[in-house]
Write a protein that holds these residues in place. Structure first.
Motif, mmCIF file in Angstrom:
data_model
loop_
_atom_site.group_PDB
_atom_site.id
_atom_site.type_symbol
_atom_site.label_atom_id
_atom_site.label_comp_id
_atom_site.label_asym_id
_atom_site.label_seq_id
_atom_site.Cartn_x
_atom_site.Cartn_y
_atom_site.Cartn_z
ATOM 1 N N ALA A 1 0.652 -1.117 0.043
ATOM 2 C CA ALA A 1 -0.054 -0.325 0.273
ATOM 3 C C ALA A 1 0.993 1.268 -0.247
ATOM 4 N N ARG B 1 0.625 5.016 5.454
ATOM 5 C CA ARG B 1 1.006 3.948 6.566
ATOM 6 C C ARG B 1 2.363 3.587 6.304
ATOM 7 N N ASN C 1 4.476 -1.758 2.979
ATOM 8 C CA ASN C 1 4.046 -0.472 1.355
ATOM 9 C C ASN C 1 5.401 0.004 0.577
ATOM 10 N N VAL D 1 -3.130 -3.123 -3.652
ATOM 11 C CA VAL D 1 -2.921 -2.771 -2.109
ATOM 12 C C VAL D 1 -4.046 -3.765 -1.256
ATOM 13 N N GLN E 1 -1.265 -3.184 7.314
ATOM 14 C CA GLN E 1 -0.822 -2.023 6.173
ATOM 15 C C GLN E 1 -1.811 -1.061 5.537
ATOM 16 N N THR E 2 -3.392 -1.145 5.503
ATOM 17 C CA THR E 2 -3.940 0.117 5.233
ATOM 18 C C THR E 2 -4.951 0.954 6.463
ATOM 19 N N ASP F 1 -10.205 3.877 5.302
ATOM 20 C CA ASP F 1 -9.151 3.728 4.478
ATOM 21 C C ASP F 1 -8.206 2.719 3.717
ATOM 22 N N VAL F 2 -8.522 2.062 3.149
ATOM 23 C CA VAL F 2 -8.325 1.529 2.148
ATOM 24 C C VAL F 2 -8.856 2.325 1.257
ATOM 25 N N HIS G 1 -6.039 4.641 0.341
ATOM 26 C CA HIS G 1 -4.322 4.230 0.205
ATOM 27 C C HIS G 1 -4.959 3.869 -1.914
#
Length: 420
Positions: A285, A290, A295, A313, A319-320, A326-327, A330
């Motif tokens: 991501a 983040r 990432n 992603v 990770q996100t 939030d996803v 990214h």
């Protein structure tokens, strides 16, 4: 199954669904004894699956509420925000019926290795991914990871990866109505048109090669489609060695994609320079949002976009972030830096990772697509995200491999000859 999928897709396209059907009660399917794994052990605990294997979940979009049409209508009148969410999910399902998800990473093979029996077509409560949930989430293609749960080297890594590949073949053969093993972009499309989920074996860890290009060719012959360039002496913090560069060239020649998630910055940059085929980052991501080690920084995202690679992603909280929003943040960021042709999706289900709320298993992709539609993503960019970009990378890798085989013979280079 293919006929049912075609009928449902035609129904969605014609817009004949006036109301939302009542959602069936979610229950954990009982483990099936249809197929016995090669290594029976005590089953591992896993998150319960929301899908009901007895019914086709594609016709029941997640988020439906109410036990009857009357009560559902009353709820929508009383809750305008809920009505908007319901409409967004309906639109997401309709979009995904035409543009399914090509998912870049699933840890399912390792989980299946530790289940004594399983039936993915009926539904399994001990996993995040089965055929009913993949149909509900509109997954059309899926990379099945061959990564190992513990770091192995040498012959042990080679043997364990071969066992994983063997399990993948057995699992796909045991579920012919839902799954199909594929190698090329054309085979992915054919599988989808036949109502099957296309399964691409990989990525495997680089230690699986045992520092041998002959083993790379053997793994490819068994179906390997991607290899992660990390965890070996020839792809380390200082980048690719001479042997590492030869590995990349031979991967181009046979048609194995380079996965750079978890690779060092120098390895990523050198691979982008050496490879003639697009590369993947199957679980990466935006580092700017983040700072996770896997990432990618904005500089690397820019370089990846210029090389026509693909950043997939992951839908993981680590990770996100913990929410669908939030996803989506990214995805917005990667699209803005690398470009709309260099962003994809990676569920990373059955990998042991925690997932954001409303993205807990393979059935949940409509929630993410609904959020992206709400943010104003165009149908063209969404189609690239879910399906088109993976197809482009696969087609390019196939073309590069055919051209490379005309130019060069299989490499017989040894690591001792090139790296000393």
């Amino acid at each position: 199954m293919a006929d049912l999928q075609d009928e449902l897709q035609a129904t969605a396209e014609a817009g004949r669904l006036d109301g939302r059907p009542a959602a069936p009660p979610k229950r954990k399917p009982k483990p099936s004894r249809r197929f016995q794994a090669a290594h029976p052990t005590t089953p591992q605990d896993g998150p319960p699956g929301p899908a009901d294997g007895a019914e086709d979940p594609v016709s029941v979009p997640p988020g439906a509420s109410g036990a009857s049409g009357a009560s559902g209508s009353a709820g929508r009148l009383a809750d305008p925000e809920g009505a908007e969410q319901s409409d967004g999910l309906r639109e997401a399902h309709a979009f995904l019926a035409d543009h399914p998800v090509a998912d870049g990473y699933s840890g399912l093979p390792w989980v299946l290795r530790h289940l004594p029996w399983y039936d993915l077509e009926l539904g399994e409560g001990g996993v995040d991914t089965d055929v009913p949930r993949m149909r509900e989430g509109h997954i059309g293609a899926l990379f099945w990871s061959l990564h190992l749960s513990e770091p192995l080297t040498g012959d042990r890594a080679v043997g364990a990866t071969l066992e994983q590949l063997d399990l993948v073949h057995k699992a796909v053969r045991a579920h012919p109505e839902g799954l199909r093993l594929v190698r090329t972009a054309g085979e992915v499309t054919d599988a989808h048109h036949c109502g099957r989920v296309a399964i691409l074996p990989g990525p495997a860890g680089a230690p699986a090669l045992g520092d041998s290009l002959a083993i790379l060719r053997a793994l490819h012959a068994l179906g390997l489609k991607a290899l992660t360039l990390a965890g070996v002496s020839w792809a380390g913090e200082s980048g690719l060695t001479r042997f590492g560069e030869e590995v990349v060239r031979e991967m181009n020649r046979v048609g194995v994609l380079a996965d750079l998630s978890g690779a060092s910055e120098q390895t990523i940059r050198r691979t982008l320079a050496v490879s003639r085929a697009p590369v993947l980052c199957t679980r990466s991501a935006a580092h700017a949002l983040r700072p996770h080690p896997a990432n990618l920084t904005d500089d690397l995202l820019t370089a990846l976009g210029e090389a026509h690679g693909l950043c997939m992603v992951p839908l993981t909280a680590e990770q996100t972030g913990p929410s669908v929003g939030d996803v989506a943040d990214h995805l917005d960021h990667v699209r803005s830096i690398a470009g709309p042709e260099s962003v994809g999706l990676s569920g990373t289900y059955d990998s042991g990772a925690a997932h954001p709320e409303d993205l807990t298993d393979a059935s949940c992709y409509p929630h993410l697509v609904a959020e992206l539609l709400r943010r104003g993503w165009s149908p063209a960019d969404l189609a690239l995200l879910t399906w088109g970009n993976v197809q482009r990378v696969l087609r390019s890798a196939d073309f590069t491999a055919r051209a490379a085989r005309d130019r060069r013979e299989p490499s017989t280079a040894r690591i001792t000859d090139l790296d000393g």
